[in-house]
Design a protein around this motif. Structure first.
Motif, PDB file in Angstrom:
ATOM      1  N   THR A   9      46.542  53.037  44.897  1.00 47.15           N
ATOM      2  CA  THR A   9      45.224  52.736  45.419  1.00 47.15           C
ATOM      3  C   THR A   9      44.217  53.745  44.912  1.00 47.15           C
ATOM      4  OG1 THR A   9      45.759  54.001  47.395  1.00 47.15           O
ATOM      5  CG2 THR A   9      46.158  51.640  47.484  1.00 47.15           C
ATOM      6  N   TYR A  10      42.986  53.493  45.278  1.00 51.12           N
ATOM      7  CA  TYR A  10      41.836  54.290  44.840  1.00 51.12           C
ATOM      8  C   TYR A  10      42.110  55.782  44.957  1.00 51.12           C
ATOM      9  CZ  TYR A  10      36.832  55.674  45.153  1.00 51.12           C
ATOM     10  OH  TYR A  10      35.592  56.223  44.989  1.00 51.12           O
ATOM     11  N   VAL A  41      40.061  57.732  52.032  1.00 48.67           N
ATOM     12  CA  VAL A  41      40.063  56.529  51.213  1.00 48.67           C
ATOM     13  C   VAL A  41      40.716  55.355  51.905  1.00 48.67           C
ATOM     14  CG1 VAL A  41      40.748  55.587  48.989  1.00 48.67           C
ATOM     15  CG2 VAL A  41      40.095  57.957  49.177  1.00 48.67           C
ATOM     16  N   PHE A  42      40.204  54.199  51.638  1.00 46.04           N
ATOM     17  CA  PHE A  42      40.730  52.980  52.235  1.00 46.04           C
ATOM     18  C   PHE A  42      42.145  52.732  51.715  1.00 46.04           C
ATOM     19  CE2 PHE A  42      36.694  52.892  53.429  1.00 46.04           C
ATOM     20  CZ  PHE A  42      35.867  51.830  53.154  1.00 46.04           C
ATOM     21  N   TYR A 112      39.032  44.987  56.437  1.00 48.01           N
ATOM     22  CA  TYR A 112      38.832  46.255  55.727  1.00 48.01           C
ATOM     23  C   TYR A 112      38.465  47.370  56.699  1.00 48.01           C
ATOM     24  CZ  TYR A 112      38.797  44.019  51.079  1.00 48.01           C
ATOM     25  OH  TYR A 112      39.131  43.351  49.937  1.00 48.01           O
ATOM     26  N   SER A 116      40.587  50.853  57.457  1.00 44.37           N
ATOM     27  CA  SER A 116      40.030  52.146  57.042  1.00 44.37           C
ATOM     28  C   SER A 116      39.529  52.985  58.196  1.00 44.37           C
ATOM     29  CB  SER A 116      38.865  51.926  56.074  1.00 44.37           C
ATOM     30  OG  SER A 116      37.757  51.351  56.745  1.00 44.37           O
ATOM     31  N   ARG A 221      32.460  46.793  47.195  1.00 47.72           N
ATOM     32  CA  ARG A 221      33.476  47.814  47.442  1.00 47.72           C
ATOM     33  C   ARG A 221      33.967  48.407  46.123  1.00 47.72           C
ATOM     34  NH1 ARG A 221      34.831  47.134  52.779  1.00 47.72           N
ATOM     35  NH2 ARG A 221      34.302  45.091  53.681  1.00 47.72           N
ATOM     36  N   GLU A 222      34.483  49.627  46.202  1.00 45.53           N
ATOM     37  CA  GLU A 222      35.083  50.231  45.014  1.00 45.53           C
ATOM     38  C   GLU A 222      36.247  49.364  44.584  1.00 45.53           C
ATOM     39  OE1 GLU A 222      36.451  52.883  41.971  1.00 45.53           O
ATOM     40  OE2 GLU A 222      37.689  51.915  43.505  1.00 45.53           O
ATOM     41  N   ARG A 224      39.091  49.649  43.331  1.00 41.83           N
ATOM     42  CA  ARG A 224      40.470  49.969  43.669  1.00 41.83           C
ATOM     43  C   ARG A 224      40.764  49.793  45.149  1.00 41.83           C
ATOM     44  NH1 ARG A 224      39.959  54.937  39.507  1.00 41.83           N
ATOM     45  NH2 ARG A 224      37.858  54.771  40.388  1.00 41.83           N
ATOM     46  N   THR A 225      39.743  49.649  45.979  1.00 40.23           N
ATOM     47  CA  THR A 225      39.964  49.428  47.407  1.00 40.23           C
ATOM     48  C   THR A 225      40.037  47.952  47.760  1.00 40.23           C
ATOM     49  OG1 THR A 225      37.636  49.346  48.099  1.00 40.23           O
ATOM     50  CG2 THR A 225      38.620  51.531  47.841  1.00 40.23           C
TER      51      THR A 225
END
Length: 694
Positions: A9-10, A41-42, A112, A116, A221-222, A224-225
C-alpha cells in the motif's frame, strides 16, 4: 536479490537494496517509514467487498431513487399511522440542543473513512458532513441520541425512525440501500447540498425531527490508497478515453466524453503555439491544468459515474526509492514501465504497451510533427507510439531528482500566489515531466552528458519560436530520421546574414542569460563537444540546438498522451487547496493577488511573445517582452460547462470556482496532512499550533 520489489500500500513498498545504501541504512529507513505510515496512511487496498455487496443488494431489491423530500427511506414508509404521529407530535427536545439543524447528532462515513479513521478532508473543508459520490455512505445517529430512542412500535409512544433525504434540486438524488433504527446507508447521485432529516420517538414520550446537511462530492484519493476495484475502474475508464474516438465516444457516452486525441490536441494548441506558451510558465499554469484535469475527470465520469482522478504523491517515492523508476506507479497494470529498454523508447509492456499516437486526422487544426503525428512540430520522432526515457541526452534524469518534501516545504513557505504558482510550475512538478519523458539526440557525433536540467531542448524550442530553428512541414513515412530534422537555415542565421560570432548569436537570441550552458561553457560544453575554444564550443552547441532531437511525450507539449500525466497535477491542486484553506483560517499568510514571478534564468520562462502574423518564408517574427495571452487575470480560458450551465470562465473566475470553499466545486481531496514521506523525515509544513481538526 538486488532490484527486486514487492508491491504494497501507499508508502509501504519494499524495495531492493541500493548500491549506495548499507543494509543498516536500508533497515533504518524502512523502520522509520513504516512507523510513519502505520500512523498516517490508509490501509484500504483491500476495500472492495462490503461496498460492492451493499450496492448489489440494493440493485437486487429494486431500491429506487427517492423522488421527493417527503418520501421516507426505510420501512416506516409502510406504517402511515406512525408517520402521521411523528408529523403531528410536538414537544421540547430531549437532546440538549436545538434539534433542527443539529449537525453533531449525525456521523457520516464511507468505507474508506471507517478503515482509515479520517473523515473526508480531515476537517479542513468548511462542510460538517461530506459524502462521496456514487459510493455507499452510512448515516448514523450518534450513541447519545440512539440511547434516547424508543423504537418499540408496540408502545404507544414508540415508533420506527423515519429517514428523509432530498437532493440539491429538492427532489432526491440518492438511492437507499439499507436501513436500521439508528442508521441508513445511502448512495448520493448528485453533486451538492443534500438535506437529511430523521423523525424519531424518544424515551421521554416526545417525537422529534433532527436534521443536517450533507455535501456530496467526488473524492480524489492518492492512487495507492484506492481499493483495487476502484483503481481498476479508473484505469478501465482511462483506457476507454484512449481507445474510443471522439465521434463514437460522444454517441455512446454523451457530450462530456473526450477522446485522448481531442485532449492532446487541445494541449498542443495551447502549449506548442509558435507565438508563446498559453498554458505554462506564467500565471495561468494552475488554472489551466486544474481545468484540464477536471475535463478529463468528467470525461471518465461519462463512462463510469463513480470515477475520480487519483493523485500521485511523488514526494513519497522521492523518499523511499533511490531510483524513482522502481515505484509501484510503474507496474505493468498501472502506468507501465518507466524506462523502456528498446531503442525507440516505446512503452512495450503492460496495459499501455504500444499505445498509438494519432496521425493525420482530417479537419484537425492542431499542431503536428513532420510525419503527421500528434506531437510538437519540433519533435520529429517518426515512431507512432508513446515514448519514455529517463535520460536527457547523456545525463540520467537530466540531473534532476523527484521533487521532495523539502521542496514542498519551501513552496509552502511562499506568501504570494505569484510565487507559489512559479514553484508549482517549475520546481514542484516540472522535473517529473523531464525525468519521465527524456530527450535523445539524432546526432551521434557528440556525447553530451551535462544538460543543465534539460536546457538544450528548451533552448531549441525558444529558437524555434523566434524563427531561427525551422522544421520540415512534412516528411513521407519512409523518410529516414536523419533527413527529416530541424535546422538553422542560412537565410535566418544572423551569423550568415549579419556576420555575428557564435557568442553574439547566443546573446542576440537571449539564450546567454537563460541557462548556464553558455556562460559556463568550459564546464558544460568542452567535454561533450570535444573543444577547448569558446567560439568552437558555442558553434557546435548551436548546430546541436538546431537539430533539436527527439523527446518522450512527457517532456513535450504532447505530455497528456502519457497516461501518467493525469495524476500529477492533482498533487499540486491539493497543495494549493491546503494553502488557501489555512490562509482562510489565519494559520498561514497568502496574498492571492493574480500574478507570476518570472525567474528570468530558465529557457522555458522567457516572458516573450513572438508575433508571427504576416510572416512568410524565411522572414522572422517580431518578439517582444510580455505575458502570453491566456495568463492574464481576465483572459478567458478554453473550458466551459463544468456545472452544466454553459458557463465560461476567466482565469480569476475559475480560480474562484475551484476554491476549496466553493459550493460549486464538484470534487474534494481525501486528506491534507497525509504525506508519508514527509512525516517519516519530520517535515510537516502543514502543521500549526492548533491541529484539533485533524
Amino acid at each position: 536479490a538486488s532490484g527486486r520489489m514487492a508491491y504494497g500500500t501507499y508508502g509501504t513498498v519494499q524495495h531492493g537494496r541500493s548500491e549506495r545504501d548499507t543494509e543498516a541504512v536500508q533497515r533504518e529507513r524502512k523502520i522509520v517509514y513504516g512507523l510513519a505510515v502505520a500512523a498516517l496512511v490508509f490501509g484500504v487496498v483491500g476495500i472492495t467487498v462490503q461496498a460492492q455487496h451493499a450496492q448489489r443488494e440494493a440493485e437486487a431489491q429494486g431500491l429506487a431513487t427517492i423522488p421527493t423530500s417527503g418520501d421516507e427511506i426505510d420501512q416506516a414508509a409502510t406504517n402511515p399511522a406512525t408517520v402521521q404521529a411523528i408529523k403531528s407530535t410536538k414537544g421540547t427536545s430531549v437532546f440538549g440542543a436545538e434539534s433542527d439543524g443539529a449537525d453533531a447528532f449525525f456521523h457520516i462515513s464511507g468505507e474508506y473513512e471507517r478503515q482509515s479513521g479520517k473523515q473526508i478532508g480531515e476537517g479542513f473543508y468548511r462542510y460538517q458532513h461530506i459524502a462521496q459520490m456514487h459510493k455507499p455512505t452510512t448515516i448514523k445517529l450518534i450513541d447519545t441520541v440512539s440511547e434516547l430512542l424508543n423504537t418499540d412500535t408496540a408502545d404507544e409512544n414508540g415508533c420506527t425512525p423515519t429517514w428523509t433525504v432530498s437532493g440539491p434540486d429538492g427532489i432526491g438524488g440518492t438511492t437507499s440501500m439499507d436501513v436500521t433504527a439508528d442508521s441508513a446507508v445511502v448512495m448520493f447521485k448528485q453533486v451538492g447540498w443534500h438535506k437529511l432529516k430523521v423523525s424519531v420517538c424518544t424515551t421521554a414520550g416526545t417525537t422529534e425531527t433532527l436534521s443536517t446537511t450533507v455535501m456530496s462530492r467526488y473524492v480524489r484519493r492518492e492512487i495507492r490508497t484506492l481499493a483495487d476495484s476502484d483503481r481498476e475502474d479508473f484505469f478501465n475508464a482511462l483506457q476507454t478515453v484512449y481507445k474510443v474516438s471522439q465521434t463514437d465516444g460522444e454517441a455512446i457516452y454523451g457530450s462530456k466524453f473526450r477522446s485522448i486525441e481531442t485532449l492532446v490536441a487541445k494541449h498542443l494548441k495551447g502549449a506548442a503555439s509558435k507565438e508563446c506558451d498559453h498554458w505554462h510558465d506564467d500565471a495561468g499554469i494552475m488554472t489551466h491544468h486544474i481545468a484540464f484535469t477536471l475535463e478529463m475527470e468528467q470525461a471518465l465520469q461519462s463512462i463510469n459515474p463513480s470515477a475520480a482522478i487519483p493523485y500521485w504523491d511523488y514526494t513519497s517515492d522521492a523518499y523511499i526509492y533511490n531510483d524513482w523508476k522502481h515505484s509501484e506507479i510503474f507496474r505493468d497494470d498501472w502506468f507501465g514501465v518507466a524506462n523502456p529498454g528498446n531503442d525507440d523508447h516505446v512503452i512495450d509492456r503492460g496495459i499501455w504497451a504500444y499505445t498509438e499516437v494519432a496521425k493525420n486526422r482530417a479537419g484537425s487544426d492542431s499542431p503536428r510533427n513532420p510525419y503527421g503525428l500528434l506531437r510538437s512540430p519540433w519533435n520529429t520522432n517518426p515512431v507512432a507510439y508513446i515514448t519514455r526515457h529517463n535520460y536527457v541526452l547523456g545525463q540520467k534524469d537530466g540531473g534532476w531528482t523527484m521533487p521532495d518534501c523539502s521542496d514542498f516545504e519551501t513552496g509552502f513557505d511562499q506568501t504570494k500566489l505569484s510565487m507559489i504558482t512559479n514553484k508549482l510550475n517549475g520546481q514542484l512538478h516540472g522535473p517529473v515531466h523531464i525525468m519521465i519523458g527524456g530527450h535523445w539526440s539524432i546526432n551521434d557525433d557528440y556525447n553530451v552528458t551535462k544538460v543543465d536540467g534539460g536546457a538544450y531542448l528548451l533552448c531549441s524550442k525558444y529558437l524555434w519560436r523566434q524563427g531561427y530553428v525551422r522544421c520540415p512541414e512534412s516528411c513521407s513515412a519512409d523518410t529516414p530520421t536523419r533527413y527529416c530534422t530541424c535546422s538553422i537555415p542560412a537565410a535566418v542565421d544572423p551569423r550568415v546574414t549579419k556576420g555575428m560570432t557564435n557568442k553574439q548569436f547566443i546573446e542576440h537570441t537571449g539564450l546567454y542569460n537563460l541557462t548556464n550552458l553558455f556562460s559556463a561553457w568550459h564546464s558544460f560544453l568542452s567535454d561533450g563537444f570535444d573543444c577547448t575554444d569558446e567560439e568552437v564550443c558555442l558553434g557546435r552547441a548551436i548546430d546541436f540546438l538546431g537539430h533539436v532531437g527527439h523527446a518522450g511525450e512527457m517532456f513535450t507539449s504532447a505530455a497528456p498522451y502519457d497516461p501518467v500525466f493525469w495524476p500529477i497535477h492533482g498533487l499540486a491542486d491539493r497543495f494549493l487547496q491546503l494553502k488557501r484553506m489555512m490562509a482562510d483560517d489565519g494559520t498561514t499568510t497568502f496574498d492571492e493577488t493574480w500574478g507570476y514571478v518570472h525567474s528570468g534564468n530558465t529557457p522555458s520562462d522567457t516572458n516573450h511573445v513572438c508575433d508571427w502574423s504576416g510572416v512568410e518564408g524565411m522572414q522572422l517574427p517580431t518578439c517582444t517582452e510580455g505575458s502570453c495571452s491566456g495568463h492574464k487575470s481576465n483572459d478567458i480560458i478554453p473550458w466551459s460547462n463544468f456545472q452544466n450551465k454553459n458557463e465560461t470562465y476567466t482565469n480569476v473566475e475559475f480560480y474562484d470556482f475551484v476554491s476549496p470553499n466553493s459550493d460549486s466545486l464538484p470534487y474534494v481531496y481525501d486528506t491534507f496532512t497525509v504525506w508519508p514521506g514527509c512525516s517519516a523525515q519530520g517535515i510537516d509544513f502543514w502543521s500549526t499550533d492548533d491541529d484539533s481538526r485533524r
